[in-house]
Scaffold this motif. Structure first.
Motif, PDB file in Angstrom:
ATOM      1  N   PHE A   1       0.866  -1.222   0.150  1.00  0.00           N
ATOM      2  CA  PHE A   1      -0.078  -0.050  -0.139  1.00  0.00           C
ATOM      3  C   PHE A   1       0.828   1.179  -0.060  1.00  0.00           C
ATOM      4  O   PHE A   1       0.387   2.263   0.439  1.00  0.00           O
ATOM      5  CB  PHE A   1      -1.007   0.147   1.153  1.00  0.00           C
ATOM      6  CG  PHE A   1      -1.962  -1.021   1.215  1.00  0.00           C
ATOM      7  CD1 PHE A   1      -2.963  -1.036   0.513  1.00  0.00           C
ATOM      8  CD2 PHE A   1      -1.865  -2.135   1.986  1.00  0.00           C
ATOM      9  CE1 PHE A   1      -3.953  -2.172   0.204  1.00  0.00           C
ATOM     10  CE2 PHE A   1      -3.008  -3.163   2.123  1.00  0.00           C
ATOM     11  CZ  PHE A   1      -4.049  -3.267   1.249  1.00  0.00           C
ATOM     12  N   LEU A   2       2.111   1.018  -0.498  1.00  0.00           N
ATOM     13  CA  LEU A   2       2.875   2.589  -0.436  1.00  0.00           C
ATOM     14  C   LEU A   2       2.263   3.432  -1.364  1.00  0.00           C
ATOM     15  O   LEU A   2       2.357   4.596  -0.815  1.00  0.00           O
ATOM     16  CB  LEU A   2       4.330   2.135  -1.078  1.00  0.00           C
ATOM     17  CG  LEU A   2       5.254   1.036  -0.317  1.00  0.00           C
ATOM     18  CD1 LEU A   2       6.434   0.927  -1.076  1.00  0.00           C
ATOM     19  CD2 LEU A   2       5.198   1.571   1.332  1.00  0.00           C
ATOM     20  N   ALA A   3       1.823   3.309  -2.359  1.00  0.00           N
ATOM     21  CA  ALA A   3       1.358   4.120  -3.276  1.00  0.00           C
ATOM     22  C   ALA A   3      -0.040   4.923  -2.682  1.00  0.00           C
ATOM     23  O   ALA A   3      -0.117   6.224  -2.620  1.00  0.00           O
ATOM     24  CB  ALA A   3       0.930   3.605  -4.780  1.00  0.00           C
ATOM     25  N   PRO A   4      -0.889   4.216  -2.351  1.00  0.00           N
ATOM     26  CA  PRO A   4      -2.330   4.763  -1.719  1.00  0.00           C
ATOM     27  C   PRO A   4      -2.024   5.443  -0.387  1.00  0.00           C
ATOM     28  O   PRO A   4      -2.520   6.575  -0.215  1.00  0.00           O
ATOM     29  CB  PRO A   4      -3.008   3.548  -1.311  1.00  0.00           C
ATOM     30  CG  PRO A   4      -2.739   2.280  -2.382  1.00  0.00           C
ATOM     31  CD  PRO A   4      -1.197   2.601  -2.488  1.00  0.00           C
ATOM     32  N   VAL A   5      -0.962   4.921   0.462  1.00  0.00           N
ATOM     33  CA  VAL A   5      -0.672   5.540   1.629  1.00  0.00           C
ATOM     34  C   VAL A   5      -0.037   7.026   1.131  1.00  0.00           C
ATOM     35  O   VAL A   5      -0.440   8.146   1.784  1.00  0.00           O
ATOM     36  CB  VAL A   5       0.308   4.786   2.483  1.00  0.00           C
ATOM     37  CG1 VAL A   5       0.774   5.597   3.675  1.00  0.00           C
ATOM     38  CG2 VAL A   5      -0.676   3.624   3.173  1.00  0.00           C
ATOM     39  N   LEU A   6       1.043   6.688   0.378  1.00  0.00           N
ATOM     40  CA  LEU A   6       1.630   8.052  -0.117  1.00  0.00           C
ATOM     41  C   LEU A   6       0.815   9.388  -0.525  1.00  0.00           C
ATOM     42  O   LEU A   6       0.873  10.463  -0.051  1.00  0.00           O
ATOM     43  CB  LEU A   6       2.724   7.936  -0.997  1.00  0.00           C
ATOM     44  CG  LEU A   6       3.603   9.065  -1.595  1.00  0.00           C
ATOM     45  CD1 LEU A   6       4.539   9.722  -0.493  1.00  0.00           C
ATOM     46  CD2 LEU A   6       4.504   8.527  -2.738  1.00  0.00           C
ATOM     47  N   MET A   7      -0.221   8.818  -1.620  1.00  0.00           N
ATOM     48  CA  MET A   7      -0.994   9.789  -2.117  1.00  0.00           C
ATOM     49  C   MET A   7      -2.084  10.280  -1.284  1.00  0.00           C
ATOM     50  O   MET A   7      -2.476  11.495  -1.575  1.00  0.00           O
ATOM     51  CB  MET A   7      -1.522   9.025  -3.427  1.00  0.00           C
ATOM     52  CG  MET A   7      -0.447   9.056  -4.490  1.00  0.00           C
ATOM     53  SD  MET A   7       0.377  10.409  -5.028  1.00  0.00           S
ATOM     54  CE  MET A   7      -0.673  11.422  -5.667  1.00  0.00           C
ATOM     55  N   ILE A   8      -2.542   9.521  -0.464  1.00  0.00           N
ATOM     56  CA  ILE A   8      -3.825   9.891   0.302  1.00  0.00           C
ATOM     57  C   ILE A   8      -3.593  10.612   1.653  1.00  0.00           C
ATOM     58  O   ILE A   8      -4.188  11.198   1.995  1.00  0.00           O
ATOM     59  CB  ILE A   8      -4.717   8.789   0.442  1.00  0.00           C
ATOM     60  CG1 ILE A   8      -5.350   8.013  -0.850  1.00  0.00           C
ATOM     61  CG2 ILE A   8      -5.762   8.885   1.295  1.00  0.00           C
ATOM     62  CD1 ILE A   8      -5.928   6.625  -0.833  1.00  0.00           C
ATOM     63  N   GLU A   9      -2.550   9.827   2.192  1.00  0.00           N
ATOM     64  CA  GLU A   9      -2.126  10.511   3.519  1.00  0.00           C
ATOM     65  C   GLU A   9      -0.671  11.572   3.575  1.00  0.00           C
ATOM     66  O   GLU A   9      -0.544  12.221   4.577  1.00  0.00           O
ATOM     67  CB  GLU A   9      -1.771   9.517   4.416  1.00  0.00           C
ATOM     68  CG  GLU A   9      -2.799   8.274   4.471  1.00  0.00           C
ATOM     69  CD  GLU A   9      -2.717   7.238   5.496  1.00  0.00           C
ATOM     70  OE1 GLU A   9      -1.810   7.273   6.581  1.00  0.00           O
ATOM     71  OE2 GLU A   9      -3.313   6.211   5.416  1.00  0.00           O
ATOM     72  N   ASN A  10      -0.299  11.620   2.301  1.00  0.00           N
ATOM     73  CA  ASN A  10       0.859  12.452   2.132  1.00  0.00           C
ATOM     74  C   ASN A  10       2.031  12.297   3.070  1.00  0.00           C
ATOM     75  O   ASN A  10       2.486  13.114   3.997  1.00  0.00           O
ATOM     76  CB  ASN A  10       0.505  13.881   2.203  1.00  0.00           C
ATOM     77  CG  ASN A  10       1.360  14.944   1.714  1.00  0.00           C
ATOM     78  OD1 ASN A  10       2.475  14.514   0.895  1.00  0.00           O
ATOM     79  ND2 ASN A  10       1.373  16.098   1.972  1.00  0.00           N
ATOM     80  N   THR A  11       2.425  11.077   3.231  1.00  0.00           N
ATOM     81  CA  THR A  11       3.422  10.673   4.319  1.00  0.00           C
ATOM     82  C   THR A  11       4.930  10.629   3.803  1.00  0.00           C
ATOM     83  O   THR A  11       5.199  10.831   2.714  1.00  0.00           O
ATOM     84  CB  THR A  11       3.193   9.444   4.750  1.00  0.00           C
ATOM     85  OG1 THR A  11       3.018   8.557   3.594  1.00  0.00           O
ATOM     86  CG2 THR A  11       1.880   9.132   5.493  1.00  0.00           C
TER      87      THR A  11
END
Length: 233
Positions: free
Chosen positions: A128-138
């Motif tokens: 889930f690297l991509a969803p987390v990065l894009m949605i949560e801006n981590t």
């Protein structure tokens, strides 16, 4: 946890309901696939450029994944879709995503080299690297931690569901492409056959492009489902 069939239905419903908005996001991916298929013979014989072609293909695929993650995240969050916003946000986070992918590749390849199981574990933990990065801006460390946290407690469900949807998509695209090629060989004169086969490969590239949002959409839908299980939303 939501069943595989319901999760797939949810993904397909979101995809088809927003088909027109999603299509512009696939432009670069589709154009690149057409170029590869049109010049596939030349590319294969020009060994010196193969690494560059492969590298650019990975870049295009990674960027398209970010675009789709942003878009499906907006869909499932009930936000208004904007192609310009998706491109802007994806460009902003793309350098960080490249670093994440490199680190993930090192872990997965290293795990597969040492033993098969660690590689599979790393690939599943950090799916889930991509969803987390894009949605949560981590940031880098937070992205890895968040993905692993979301998978924790549901490791095998995440593994088999993502593996199954990937296999289904690959199977459908390959069957369609091979079917077109087989028909072309049967009905096309020998002189025109190479051109028809190239055309069938281009059609296959389109099918691959049009089915790629299903995989990403499924991943984003699963991401939100896991957040629900963690009682975050």
């Amino acid at each position: 946890m939501i069943s595989f069939s319901n999760l797939l239905k949810k993904t397909l419903a979101a995809y088809f309901a927003n088909f027109k908005a999603i299509m512009p996001l696939l432009a670069v991916f589709v154009i690149w696939q057409i170029i590869i298929n049109l010049f596939s013979a030349d590319i294969k014989t020009a060994i010196s450029i193969l690494p560059y072609v492969a590298a650019f293909s990975l870049i295009v695929a990674a960027f398209t994944q970010l675009l789709l993650c942003q878009t499906f995240g907006d869909i499932f969050n009930g936000k208004t879709l904007s192609a310009s916003t998706a491109y802007k946000e994806s460009l902003k986070r793309f350098p960080l995503f490249v670093i994440l992918l490199i680190l993930l590749a090192v872990m997965v390849i290293g795990g597969l080299f040492l033993a098969l199981v660690p590689g599979i574990i790393f690939a599943t933990w950090f799916i889930f690297l991509a969803p987390v990065l894009m949605i949560e801006n981590t940031n880098i460390s937070s992205t890895f931690k968040r993905s692993k946290y979301l998978v924790s407690g549901n490791f095998f469900q995440v593994l088999w569901q993502t593996a199954l949807v990937s296999v289904l998509i690959i199977f459908i695209v390959n069957m369609a492409t091979q079917g077109l090629a087989a028909v072309a060989k049967l009905i096309t004169p020998g002189v025109a056959l190479p051109y028809v086969l190239t055309l069938s490969n281009i059609v296959g590239a389109f099918l691959g492009a049009f089915t790629s949002p299903i995989m990403v959409g499924f991943l984003v839908a699963l991401y939100f489902e896991l957040r629900k299980l963690k009682k975050e939303i």
